[in-house]
Motif scaffolding. Structure first.
Motif, PDB file in Angstrom:
ATOM      1  N   LEU A 186      44.294  36.041  48.134  1.00  0.00           N
ATOM      2  CA  LEU A 186      45.427  37.257  47.430  1.00  0.00           C
ATOM      3  C   LEU A 186      45.064  37.932  48.778  1.00  0.00           C
ATOM      4  CD1 LEU A 186      45.350  38.884  44.043  1.00  0.00           C
ATOM      5  CD2 LEU A 186      47.042  38.686  45.401  1.00  0.00           C
ATOM      6  N   VAL A 187      43.902  38.369  49.431  1.00  0.00           N
ATOM      7  CA  VAL A 187      43.649  38.964  50.620  1.00  0.00           C
ATOM      8  C   VAL A 187      44.698  37.575  51.805  1.00  0.00           C
ATOM      9  CG1 VAL A 187      42.554  39.534  52.523  1.00  0.00           C
ATOM     10  CG2 VAL A 187      40.866  39.513  49.761  1.00  0.00           C
ATOM     11  N   GLU A 188      44.465  36.849  51.785  1.00  0.00           N
ATOM     12  CA  GLU A 188      44.601  35.995  52.965  1.00  0.00           C
ATOM     13  C   GLU A 188      46.575  36.165  53.139  1.00  0.00           C
ATOM     14  OE1 GLU A 188      45.616  31.629  54.480  1.00  0.00           O
ATOM     15  OE2 GLU A 188      43.874  31.941  53.187  1.00  0.00           O
ATOM     16  N   LEU A 239      44.020  48.604  47.633  1.00  0.00           N
ATOM     17  CA  LEU A 239      42.736  47.811  46.799  1.00  0.00           C
ATOM     18  C   LEU A 239      43.129  46.253  47.109  1.00  0.00           C
ATOM     19  CD1 LEU A 239      45.152  48.757  43.947  1.00  0.00           C
ATOM     20  CD2 LEU A 239      42.994  49.551  44.086  1.00  0.00           C
ATOM     21  N   VAL A 240      43.640  45.880  47.872  1.00  0.00           N
ATOM     22  CA  VAL A 240      44.025  44.525  48.147  1.00  0.00           C
ATOM     23  C   VAL A 240      42.549  44.654  49.659  1.00  0.00           C
ATOM     24  CG1 VAL A 240      44.686  42.050  49.358  1.00  0.00           C
ATOM     25  CG2 VAL A 240      45.943  43.759  48.298  1.00  0.00           C
ATOM     26  N   LYS A 277      40.012  44.408  36.628  1.00  0.00           N
ATOM     27  CA  LYS A 277      40.585  45.239  36.426  1.00  0.00           C
ATOM     28  C   LYS A 277      41.546  45.461  37.895  1.00  0.00           C
ATOM     29  CE  LYS A 277      40.624  50.509  35.405  1.00  0.00           C
ATOM     30  NZ  LYS A 277      41.546  50.435  36.692  1.00  0.00           N
ATOM     31  N   VAL A 278      41.048  45.315  39.071  1.00  0.00           N
ATOM     32  CA  VAL A 278      41.674  46.020  40.384  1.00  0.00           C
ATOM     33  C   VAL A 278      43.258  44.888  40.197  1.00  0.00           C
ATOM     34  CG1 VAL A 278      41.466  45.245  43.218  1.00  0.00           C
ATOM     35  CG2 VAL A 278      39.671  46.798  41.527  1.00  0.00           C
ATOM     36  N   LEU A 279      43.100  43.392  39.763  1.00  0.00           N
ATOM     37  CA  LEU A 279      43.875  42.224  40.349  1.00  0.00           C
ATOM     38  C   LEU A 279      44.851  43.353  39.655  1.00  0.00           C
ATOM     39  CD1 LEU A 279      41.580  38.995  40.165  1.00  0.00           C
ATOM     40  CD2 LEU A 279      43.354  39.965  41.789  1.00  0.00           C
ATOM     41  N   ALA A 280      44.608  43.566  38.116  1.00  0.00           N
ATOM     42  CA  ALA A 280      45.653  43.838  37.020  1.00  0.00           C
ATOM     43  C   ALA A 280      46.449  45.295  37.778  1.00  0.00           C
ATOM     44  CB  ALA A 280      45.282  44.525  35.741  1.00  0.00           C
ATOM     45  N   ASP A 281      45.613  45.985  38.241  1.00  0.00           N
ATOM     46  CA  ASP A 281      46.217  46.816  38.736  1.00  0.00           C
ATOM     47  C   ASP A 281      47.326  47.301  40.621  1.00  0.00           C
ATOM     48  OD1 ASP A 281      44.964  49.003  37.556  1.00  0.00           O
ATOM     49  OD2 ASP A 281      43.099  49.798  38.847  1.00  0.00           O
TER      50      ASP A 281
END
Length: 623
Positions: free
Chosen positions: A586-588, A516-517, A533-537
């Protein structure tokens, strides 16, 4: 009629800290005499009337002006710091003045009186404090757990350039309590720093040792068989402090009358003078401890260890050993089944603490300390013969000698913050064992609370006729101790297999978060709604990973240094509102941490699998 301000503040508090919210609500629901009441100052601002003193907390005329003057008077202290720890919130006037005059300051708040805090919630707006960009943490109440939680947050998130200020009310009414708070905080922060430094140097290596030493533990006896078997006997616990040199010749007069325990590197000093103890206790994971034991010089002396000990010490040892456990070792809890009668000790900041606990466990009712300087008289570090440190470590020790501590003569010895921590830790251990008599014979060392100081000559003069030789102790080990049973060994095998399954499961769950990240950068720039939505997941799935038993019990210790760095970075993600910047962070940060985490999952699984192979090699389990 329900107070709307209180209602709003309770909602804010529940969102911020549900545990504190529950304590506050429980207190509100108690039937109690009110200690405080809200009144109005002459300028129309809220004031607090203190029933016990019959006085107001603030000026009866203009609370804001009074607190502004207080903050101005504190300018010289505040302007050169980056963080303020405010002891006492009151109705928030002092905090507001600090924020207005020193907007650069991060702030932590400690309100010791929960009743005063509750009264304040009828008039202040808590959301303005908690949502402020410089707010760090709020603690309320006098419980040790609440304070320790605050100290942990200060350690984790406060700049070293910090100052602790008390509002005037507590300076008048609780000066001793404020001084105690400051002392507790210094001690706790030093302990957290020491633990973090240990984790940085030895943390994962310590846990690696536990895994690597597991098969050897299965074929060597526990200290359990000696539980209570030395009732009525005395134990002399020997440290490697400089004062040992002055007492060493007297030890030969004691070695047939009581249990002589060499705490760690003191065995080097004892060998230097030709004295042999009944038992050596060793716990340290690092190379300096290995330096003490390499060359098999002490293989003929019984050795008590914990799983964290440097694994090569046990691998090279030609004879057996006794073992005990530390209660906070996560792998021990996972690998071994034990009862209240097993030797499960509290981890201390020095090996002397473990030696004391072992002596008490075996039944010794009188503990005598020698060579336990717990300071640096004349800036000397060790007794002659203790040569396990290299030149760099000795220089480092000398550079840390910045403090003074009361000694047994009533004067002061040079010491270091770390040595003060060890002394305090030892004093707490002594206080926790009130039925045991403690005597300190260390000639020039620090004064140790909870002990009587008596010269070693007096101890020798007052010796009774009871004898306890090294041969007798060896006979007791042979008679009373035993290795793990076949059923216990198979239980350890089953536990290792279960841990391997847990590693596979958490690795799979973490991979789903990682996937997801990996989508965030593109989604944040092309499909922002889907990105939300992906952030919430991610938040839901990552919480499941970090709240799993394996993560909380193993990974939090295995990757303590990395987790500290991650926790200190993650605040920037939470505060970022721009979806693109948030995704990039978040990715980093999270993505980078997950990559490290997946590597460690593979590492742990490989280590666990190798333990099973080793157990098969030792014929402890079948193919």
């Amino acid at each position: 009629m329900v107070n709307s301000v209180l209602e709003a503040n309770l909602v804010t508090l529940r969102q911020y800290r549900s545990d504190l919210y529950e304590r506050v609500v429980d207190r509100i629901n108690e039937k109690k005499t009110k200690k405080y009441s809200i009144e109005t100052a002459a300028n129309g601002s809220p004031n607090l009337f203190v029933q016990a003193t019959g006085r107001h907390l603030y000026s009866k005329y203009n609370p804001e002006h009074e607190c502004t003057r207080w903050a101005e008077a504190s300018d010289w202290q505040l302007e050169k710091h980056q963080v303020v720890i405010l002891y006492g919130l009151g109705l928030g006037y002092h905090l507001a003045s600090i924020i207005q005059q020193h907007p650069h300051l991060d702030f932590f708040i400690y309100e010791p009186d929960i009743d005063l805090f509750i009264e304040s919630m009828y008039v202040i707006m808590l959301s303005l404090i908690i949502n402020h960009s410089k707010f760090k943490y709020l603690a309320v109440g006098e419980s040790s757990n609440e304070r320790e939680q605050l100290f942990y947050w200060i350690h984790m998130y406060a700049d070293p350039s910090r100052i602790t200020l008390s509002i005037p009310y507590y300076q008048r009414m609780g000066q001793e309590q404020f001084a105690q708070f400051v002392t507790e905080m210094k001690r706790s922060l030093m302990s957290h720093l020491s633990n973090e430094q240990y984790a940085s140097h030895y943390g994962q290596f310590s846990l690696l040792n536990t895994l690597r030493n597991t098969p050897a533990f299965l074929i060597n006896p526990s200290l359990k068989g000696l539980h209570g078997k030395l009732a009525g006997k005395k134990a002399l616990i020997i440290g490697a402090g400089p004062s040992l040199e002055d007492e060493i010749e007297l030890l030969s007069d004691l070695q047939d009358n009581m249990l002589l325990i060499a705490a760690g590197s003191s065995v080097q000093a004892l060998q230097h003078y030709g004295v042999e103890p009944h038992l050596i206790v060793a716990i340290d994971a690092g190379n300096y401890n290995y330096n003490v034991f390499k060359g098999n010089k002490y293989d003929h002396i019984p050795l008590l260890v914990v799983p964290q000990i440097h694994y090569v010490i046990l691998m090279e040892r030609k004879s057996g050993f006794l073992h005990a456990f530390f209660e906070d070792d996560p792998f021990v809890k996972k690998l071994f089944s034990y009862s209240d009668n097993d030797p499960i000790f509290v981890r201390n900041h020095s090996v002397t603490g473990t030696a004391i606990q072992a002596a008490i466990y075996m039944g010794c009712e009188h503990i005598i300390l020698v060579g336990q300087d717990l300071s640096y008289p004349d800036k000397r570090i060790y007794a002659p013969g203790a040569i396990h440190l290299d030149e760099k470590a000795i220089i480092d020790n000398h550079t840390q000698i910045t403090d003074l501590v009361l000694n047994v003569h009533g004067t002061k010895n040079p010491t270091s913050p770390k040595m003060k921590l060890i002394l305090n830790d030892l004093e707490q251990l002594i206080a926790a064992n009130p039925t045991t008599k403690f005597t300190n014979t260390t000639k020039n060392g620090a004064s140790i609370q909870g002990t009587d100081w008596v010269s070693l000559q007096t101890i020798i003069k007052d010796l009774d006729s009871m004898s306890y030789t090294r041969a007798q102790f060896q006979e007791d080990i042979t008679r009373y101790t035993s290795e793990f049973s076949e059923a216990e060994i198979h239980d350890v095998k089953d536990r290792i297999l279960k841990m391997i399954i847990q590693v596979d499961a958490i690795a799979n769950d973490t991979r789903s978060v990682e996937l997801l990240v990996s989508k965030l950068r593109q989604l944040s720039r092309t499909k922002p709604v889907k990105c939300l939505k992906v952030l919430a997941d991610i938040e839901t799935k990552w919480r499941a990973v970090t709240e799993s038993a394996f993560f909380t019990e193993i990974i939090t210790e295995w990757m303590k240094t990395e987790l500290i760095a991650y926790d200190r970075s993650v605040g920037g993600i939470e505060r970022e509102s721009n979806i693109i910047l948030k995704s990039d962070l978040l990715v980093e940060i999270l993505g980078g941490f997950i990559a490290k985490l997946q590597y460690e999952f593979r590492h742990i699984k490989r280590l666990l699998t190798n333990r099973l192979i080793h157990m098969k090699y030792l014929k402890l389990i079948e193919e």
